[in-house]
Design an enzyme around this catalytic site. Sequence first.
Site, mmCIF file in Angstrom:
data_model
loop_
_atom_site.group_PDB
_atom_site.id
_atom_site.type_symbol
_atom_site.label_atom_id
_atom_site.label_comp_id
_atom_site.label_asym_id
_atom_site.label_seq_id
_atom_site.Cartn_x
_atom_site.Cartn_y
_atom_site.Cartn_z
ATOM 1 N N HIS A 18 -26.589 24.382 27.274
ATOM 2 C CA HIS A 18 -25.350 24.666 28.001
ATOM 3 C C HIS A 18 -25.628 24.778 29.505
ATOM 4 O O HIS A 18 -24.882 24.236 30.329
ATOM 5 C CB HIS A 18 -24.728 25.986 27.527
ATOM 6 C CG HIS A 18 -24.204 25.957 26.135
ATOM 7 N ND1 HIS A 18 -24.519 26.927 25.215
ATOM 8 C CD2 HIS A 18 -23.376 25.098 25.505
ATOM 9 C CE1 HIS A 18 -23.901 26.662 24.076
ATOM 10 N NE2 HIS A 18 -23.208 25.556 24.222
ATOM 11 N N LYS A 42 -12.532 31.008 14.065
ATOM 12 C CA LYS A 42 -13.995 31.001 13.996
ATOM 13 C C LYS A 42 -14.549 32.411 13.863
ATOM 14 O O LYS A 42 -13.958 33.362 14.348
ATOM 15 C CB LYS A 42 -14.582 30.396 15.285
ATOM 16 C CG LYS A 42 -14.649 28.913 15.334
ATOM 17 C CD LYS A 42 -15.273 28.493 16.653
ATOM 18 C CE LYS A 42 -16.273 27.391 16.474
ATOM 19 N NZ LYS A 42 -16.869 27.000 17.755
ATOM 20 N N ARG A 93 -24.688 15.300 23.149
ATOM 21 C CA ARG A 93 -26.038 15.128 22.627
ATOM 22 C C ARG A 93 -26.166 13.831 21.834
ATOM 23 O O ARG A 93 -27.246 13.278 21.712
ATOM 24 C CB ARG A 93 -26.419 16.303 21.726
ATOM 25 C CG ARG A 93 -26.559 17.608 22.470
ATOM 26 C CD ARG A 93 -26.793 18.739 21.529
ATOM 27 N NE ARG A 93 -25.603 18.888 20.689
ATOM 28 C CZ ARG A 93 -25.271 19.991 20.043
ATOM 29 N NH1 ARG A 93 -26.042 21.034 20.097
ATOM 30 N NH2 ARG A 93 -24.175 20.051 19.334
ATOM 31 N N SER A 130 -26.120 26.229 19.491
ATOM 32 C CA SER A 130 -25.955 27.670 19.257
ATOM 33 C C SER A 130 -26.110 28.024 17.783
ATOM 34 O O SER A 130 -26.731 29.023 17.442
ATOM 35 C CB SER A 130 -24.580 28.137 19.750
ATOM 36 O OG SER A 130 -24.491 28.026 21.137
#
Length: 166
Positions: A18, A42, A93, A130
């Site tokens: 990040h 979430k 990514r 994460s």
Amino acid sequence: MTTLAVCPGSYDPITLGHLDVVRRALSVADSVVIAVAHNPAKRYLFSVEERVDLAQRSVREAGLERVRVEAVEGLLASYVAQVGATSIVKGLRSSADFESERAMALLNRHMSGVETLFVMGDQGLNHVASSFVKEMAEYGADVTGLVTDVVRDALAAAFGGGETWA
């Protein structure tokens, strides 16, 4: 004209990947807001307040200037309009990241007129997520080199381990 980029995410927790994206955002904007989002659907390890605090402390630890961290509620498009952002910056990514981010970028542009810029993540950090970091920490693995020391210590405290990581 002063330019402001917003780097949105849940940051549960913020990683070196990040921070790499934030560094890259600083190359195209005068300042950056790390927008810590909350999605009620979430489950998070850290509260919004803890995620903001960890991000602020990580930004300081990384020596990044012209960066502020704010909690964001509601739609990102509303937030970027409110703060006068000139761009949204997201890190990619892989091609899978692009596919999941594309629709959001188009919707945000439709609602706010603000473009989303995609930056390729540092190849050396492509494996950092994460969710992986939390899972590693939960099982007592050393997460040094994936997160700042501040986050590493918070993960160790959250999972009751990691005394040997430092």
